[in-house]
Write an enzyme that holds these catalytic residues in place. Structure first.
Site, mmCIF file in Angstrom:
data_model
loop_
_atom_site.group_PDB
_atom_site.id
_atom_site.type_symbol
_atom_site.label_atom_id
_atom_site.label_comp_id
_atom_site.label_asym_id
_atom_site.label_seq_id
_atom_site.Cartn_x
_atom_site.Cartn_y
_atom_site.Cartn_z
ATOM 1 N N ASP A 1 1.727 7.102 0.154
ATOM 2 C CA ASP A 1 0.827 6.129 -0.412
ATOM 3 C C ASP A 1 0.827 5.869 -1.876
ATOM 4 O OD1 ASP A 1 -1.658 4.744 0.410
ATOM 5 O OD2 ASP A 1 -2.640 6.014 -0.985
ATOM 6 N N ARG B 1 -8.451 5.350 1.262
ATOM 7 C CA ARG B 1 -7.926 4.782 0.273
ATOM 8 C C ARG B 1 -6.816 5.547 -0.542
ATOM 9 N NH1 ARG B 1 -13.165 1.845 -0.827
ATOM 10 N NH2 ARG B 1 -12.603 -0.403 -0.015
ATOM 11 N N ARG C 1 -5.219 -19.140 12.405
ATOM 12 C CA ARG C 1 -3.842 -18.578 12.553
ATOM 13 C C ARG C 1 -3.335 -18.500 14.043
ATOM 14 N NH1 ARG C 1 -2.543 -12.821 10.264
ATOM 15 N NH2 ARG C 1 -3.841 -12.213 11.945
ATOM 16 N N ARG D 1 -0.178 -12.657 3.111
ATOM 17 C CA ARG D 1 -1.105 -11.888 3.971
ATOM 18 C C ARG D 1 -0.975 -10.548 3.302
ATOM 19 N NH1 ARG D 1 0.065 -6.969 7.405
ATOM 20 N NH2 ARG D 1 -1.607 -7.128 9.086
ATOM 21 N N ASN E 1 0.830 -1.006 0.143
ATOM 22 C CA ASN E 1 0.029 0.231 -0.123
ATOM 23 C C ASN E 1 0.947 1.278 -0.115
ATOM 24 O OD1 ASN E 1 -2.515 1.760 0.583
ATOM 25 N ND2 ASN E 1 -1.302 2.165 2.510
ATOM 26 N N GLU F 1 -5.661 -7.929 4.880
ATOM 27 C CA GLU F 1 -5.911 -7.303 6.589
ATOM 28 C C GLU F 1 -6.656 -6.346 6.246
ATOM 29 O OE1 GLU F 1 -4.215 -4.512 9.806
ATOM 30 O OE2 GLU F 1 -3.729 -4.263 7.664
ATOM 31 N N ASP G 1 -1.087 -6.693 3.594
ATOM 32 C CA ASP G 1 -1.122 -5.452 4.804
ATOM 33 C C ASP G 1 -1.945 -4.408 4.407
ATOM 34 O OD1 ASP G 1 0.030 -4.198 7.144
ATOM 35 O OD2 ASP G 1 0.774 -3.043 5.667
HETATM 36 C C1 AAO Z 1 4.828 4.092 12.720
HETATM 37 C C2 AAO Z 1 4.600 5.102 13.729
HETATM 38 C C3 AAO Z 1 3.766 6.539 13.261
HETATM 39 C C4 AAO Z 1 4.342 7.045 12.116
HETATM 40 C C5 AAO Z 1 4.520 6.107 10.943
HETATM 41 C C6 AAO Z 1 5.306 6.540 9.925
HETATM 42 O O1 AAO Z 1 4.151 4.426 14.787
HETATM 43 O O2 AAO Z 1 3.549 7.015 14.484
HETATM 44 O O3 AAO Z 1 3.393 8.038 11.979
HETATM 45 O O4 AAO Z 1 5.490 4.841 11.557
HETATM 46 O O5 AAO Z 1 6.462 7.105 10.276
HETATM 47 C C7 AAO Z 1 2.877 -0.529 11.882
HETATM 48 C C8 AAO Z 1 2.583 0.196 13.168
HETATM 49 C C9 AAO Z 1 2.480 1.517 13.047
HETATM 50 C C10 AAO Z 1 3.766 2.099 12.363
HETATM 51 C C11 AAO Z 1 3.725 1.412 10.869
HETATM 52 C C12 AAO Z 1 4.755 1.825 10.143
HETATM 53 O O6 AAO Z 1 1.433 -0.621 13.903
HETATM 54 O O7 AAO Z 1 2.480 2.193 14.307
HETATM 55 O O8 AAO Z 1 3.707 3.491 12.204
HETATM 56 O O9 AAO Z 1 3.798 0.030 11.162
HETATM 57 O O10 AAO Z 1 5.992 1.550 10.508
HETATM 58 C C13 AAO Z 1 -5.064 0.908 10.851
HETATM 59 C C14 AAO Z 1 -4.862 0.171 9.182
HETATM 60 C C15 AAO Z 1 -4.346 -1.389 9.372
HETATM 61 C C16 AAO Z 1 -2.844 -0.964 10.337
HETATM 62 C C17 AAO Z 1 -3.379 -0.546 11.603
HETATM 63 C C18 AAO Z 1 -2.040 -0.427 12.330
HETATM 64 O O11 AAO Z 1 -6.062 0.077 8.752
HETATM 65 O O12 AAO Z 1 -4.019 -1.754 8.129
HETATM 66 O O13 AAO Z 1 -3.658 0.627 11.412
HETATM 67 N N1 AAO Z 1 -2.170 -2.504 10.407
HETATM 68 C C19 AAO Z 1 -1.360 -2.901 9.440
HETATM 69 C C20 AAO Z 1 -0.139 -3.600 10.055
HETATM 70 C C21 AAO Z 1 0.896 -2.751 10.941
HETATM 71 C C22 AAO Z 1 1.266 -1.576 10.165
HETATM 72 C C23 AAO Z 1 0.534 -1.364 9.152
HETATM 73 C C24 AAO Z 1 -0.649 -1.762 8.608
HETATM 74 C C25 AAO Z 1 1.096 -0.153 8.219
HETATM 75 O O14 AAO Z 1 -0.572 -4.842 10.536
HETATM 76 O O15 AAO Z 1 1.582 -3.565 11.790
HETATM 77 O O16 AAO Z 1 1.645 -0.509 10.999
HETATM 78 O O17 AAO Z 1 1.888 -0.814 7.337
HETATM 79 C C26 AAO Z 1 -9.633 2.002 13.245
HETATM 80 C C27 AAO Z 1 -9.525 1.482 12.006
HETATM 81 C C28 AAO Z 1 -8.408 0.483 11.348
HETATM 82 C C29 AAO Z 1 -7.053 1.258 11.878
HETATM 83 C C30 AAO Z 1 -7.208 1.378 13.375
HETATM 84 C C31 AAO Z 1 -5.731 1.955 13.961
HETATM 85 O O18 AAO Z 1 -9.846 1.143 13.949
HETATM 86 O O19 AAO Z 1 -10.924 0.768 11.669
HETATM 87 O O20 AAO Z 1 -8.709 0.377 10.275
HETATM 88 O O21 AAO Z 1 -6.242 0.412 11.441
HETATM 89 O O22 AAO Z 1 -8.193 2.542 13.519
HETATM 90 O O23 AAO Z 1 -5.630 3.294 13.176
HETATM 91 C C32 AAO Z 1 -12.297 0.454 17.498
HETATM 92 C C33 AAO Z 1 -12.788 0.509 16.211
HETATM 93 C C34 AAO Z 1 -11.642 0.360 15.019
HETATM 94 C C35 AAO Z 1 -10.703 1.373 15.175
HETATM 95 C C36 AAO Z 1 -10.150 1.239 16.701
HETATM 96 C C37 AAO Z 1 -9.032 2.023 16.604
HETATM 97 O O24 AAO Z 1 -11.694 -0.541 18.074
HETATM 98 O O25 AAO Z 1 -13.756 -0.497 16.189
HETATM 99 O O26 AAO Z 1 -12.419 0.128 13.819
HETATM 100 O O27 AAO Z 1 -10.842 1.525 17.565
HETATM 101 O O28 AAO Z 1 -9.586 3.611 16.412
#
Ligand code: AAO
Length: 512
Positions: free
Chosen positions: A182, A173, A352, A210, A115, A248, A212
């Site tokens: 992006d 997106r 998993r 998987r 992405n 994911e 991401d």
């Molecule tokens: C790091 C730093 C950041 C910095 C960035 C760039 O931490 O501060 O800005 O670098 O320099 C992982 C880490 C991130 C890290 C990133 C890159 O988790 O901290 O950032 O690597 O190094 C969203 C996405 C989902 C993503 C998830 C973490 O939709 O795809 O955030 N997961 C994958 C991987 C993950 C990885 C990435 C993607 C990026 O598994 O390891 O990040 O490659 C809502 C939305 C979700 C959203 C969450 C969190 O969720 O629905 O889509 O996930 O927010 O933002 C309730 C709601 C629920 C909501 C949740 C949280 O539970 O029901 O829907 O509250 O608000």
């Protein structure tokens, strides 16, 4: 003709739901942050002999190196190129691992980060895992190569260029997820680079991906990419096998983007599964285990054939991503073992198992945030190998949940009962439940604050069985409890609420 095209397209995408597991194996394990050399050894010495079907590996491509001052685990989610040198090892080590795991029938699934590239604030230099130069500010990634036109900066409509509101599908997106540059996956050139990367891995022998952050990519763009992927390598898989795709997409409801938009392309991570199972086993919100008699689709989850299920993942076990406080992890070991046992006994979804490294909840002077801590590392930042102790557990901070006897034995249980229906449900209208899988296996849980004492219909042939939770079958005896099933299939179970593991599981391959 139109019909033929439709059938072909449909056929290809349905095929991407099949994990192509071998030898009747079923569960996959995420060896989070493991080195390739350790995974290769683990396939041979442990996963194959204990019936694990496959491994989800951490992203193998070149990624940024973040020193903050130590290296967080999440640097691997910030690609710099598609060169195959990463914190887990070199391209030749990756190739060796894929070959050796395949040779013992264990599949490799790659975590594909397509992405985005690194964060917009990633700077410029050669602080990357293969030492490639890049400049995040100018959008220059010459090792791919990508440059300005390959990113969605122009397409994103928010003032900050960031995703500001998950209620607006366009910005989710087209804008940056937490600052990550992006990629314009709508562009033919970008699609070509991503396809080449994934095809190289398929040709090396991986069984699937998987993918991401799929919520942040348009389903149409993903369809274009997935449609151009090669069939799996015929050295190990049938010539027409399509790569297994699991996407994911975090869908806990309440947002315009739903998992449904992606299920035709492959499986989707079912985040409701772990969030709800955690709430149930913790007995929060007045949830009771007996409500799970219709677990799965009956609980508003996606169709069985579309789901990839898990109790926790690498994000929500440490408060990243989504799921909330209910998520059970190795830190809540007693409930965790029951929840993972429940998942592995239940027929819903491709399951998993998580295998973690430990982190300290203390925010030490060296670490800014506990949930950023990287894998067990040497002084120079390189990842430590996984040492195996005499009792089969792992050392040096590697938790290895997949080696915990209860979890390992339930992975075997899942293989033994594969294809059998959910049957012989029993409950006490509270937190004691039992169910079987046809005439192959039976499991009983006591998550109440009182003892369980019940004679239940197991559906199993009469005989003496070893409980595979308190022990297992070894030679002609059991190392744990024994359960006697009568010729009528009935057996008496008694489980103290203060037992170390208040559940019992028996199956036909643990019969004396
Ligand atoms: C790091 C730093 C950041 C910095 C960035 C760039 O931490 O501060 O800005 O670098 O320099 C992982 C880490 C991130 C890290 C990133 C890159 O988790 O901290 O950032 O690597 O190094 C969203 C996405 C989902 C993503 C998830 C973490 O939709 O795809 O955030 N997961 C994958 C991987 C993950 C990885 C990435 C993607 C990026 O598994 O390891 O990040 O490659 C809502 C939305 C979700 C959203 C969450 C969190 O969720 O629905 O889509 O996930 O927010 O933002 C309730 C709601 C629920 C909501 C949740 C949280 O539970 O029901 O829907 O509250 O608000």
């Amino acid at each position: 003709m139109k019909l033929l095209i439709l059938v072909t397209v449909l056929g290809i995408s349905l095929a991407q739901h099949d994990p192509h597991t071998r030898h009747g194996r079923t569960a996959i394990v995420h060896l989070f942050e493991w080195r390739w050399a350790d995974i290769a050894a683990e396939c041979e010495r442990y996963l194959a002999p204990n019936g694990y079907a496959g491994v989800q590996i951490s992203p193998p491509n070149e990624h940024i190196i973040v020193t903050n001052p130590w290296r967080p685990w999440w640097e691997r989610y910030q690609p710099i190129s598609y060169n195959l040198c990463s914190r887990s090892g070199s391209e030749s080590e990756l190739r060796d691992m894929i070959t050796r795991c395949n040779n013992v029938g264990v599949n490799i699934y790659v975590d594909a980060v397509i992405n985005h590239m690194c964060g917009s604030g990633g700077g410029s230099g050669t602080h990357s895992s293969c030492g490639s130069w890049f400049n995040a500010g100018n959008r220059e990634f010459p090792s791919v190569p990508y440059s300005g036109a390959d990113f969605n900066d122009g397409k994103c409509k928010t003032g900050s260029g960031e995703i500001e509101n998950y209620g607006d599908a366009n910005q989710v997106r087209d804008c940056r997820l937490v600052g990550l540059l992006d990629l314009a996956l709508g562009n033919e050139y970008v699609r070509g680079k991503v396809v080449d990367y994934m095809n190289k891995l398929i040709d090396m022998g991986v069984a699937g991906f998987r993918v991401d952050a799929c919520k942040h990519m348009w389903p149409g763009d993903l369809s274009a990419v997935f449609g151009r992927l090669h069939n799996l390598n015929s050295n190990w898989f049938s010539g027409s096998a399509r790569p297994f795709i699991f996407q994911e997409v975090i869908d806990l409801g309440g947002e315009p983007i739903t998992a449904k938009e992606y299920v035709h392309l492959g499986r989707v991570t079912e985040f409701k599964y772990g969030a709800k199972l955690g709430t149930i086993f913790r007995k929060w919100n007045n949830e009771k285990l007996y409500y799970t008699s219709n677990w799965g689709e009956g609980w508003g989850m996606m169709a069985d054939g579309n789901a990839l299920v898990f109790v926790d993942n690498h994000d929500n076990q440490r408060g990243h991503g989504a799921g909330g406080a209910s998520i059970l992890t190795f830190k809540d070991a007693r409930l965790y073992k029951m929840a993972v046992g429940y998942m592995l006994a239940h027929p819903y979804g491709v399951a998993r198992v998580m295998s973690s490294f430990s982190w300290s909840s203390e925010v030490s002077s060296k670490s800014s945030r506990y949930n950023d801590q990287g894998p067990p590392s040497n002084g120079d930042g390189s990842t430590k190998p996984v040492p195996i102790n005499a009792d089969q557990t792992c050392g040096d901070g590697w938790v290895c949940e997949h080696r915990w006897r209860q979890i390992k034995n339930m992975a075997i249980f899942r293989n033994v009962v594969n294809g059998q229906p959910h049957s012989n449900w029993w409950d006490n209208q509270s937190n004691q439940v039992a169910f079987g899988r046809g005439n192959r296996g039976f499991i009983v849980f006591n998550n109440d604050d009182w003892n369980l004492d019940a004679t239940l219909n197991t559906g199993l042939p009469g005989g003496t069985y070893c409980d595979v939770i308190s022990g297992q079958k070894e030679g002609s005896g059991c190392t744990g409890k024994q359960i006697n099933v009568g010729s009528d299939g009935r057996a008496h179970f008694s489980i103290s609420n203060s037992a170390e593991d208040p559940f019992i599981a028996i199956h036909v391959e643990a019969k004396l």
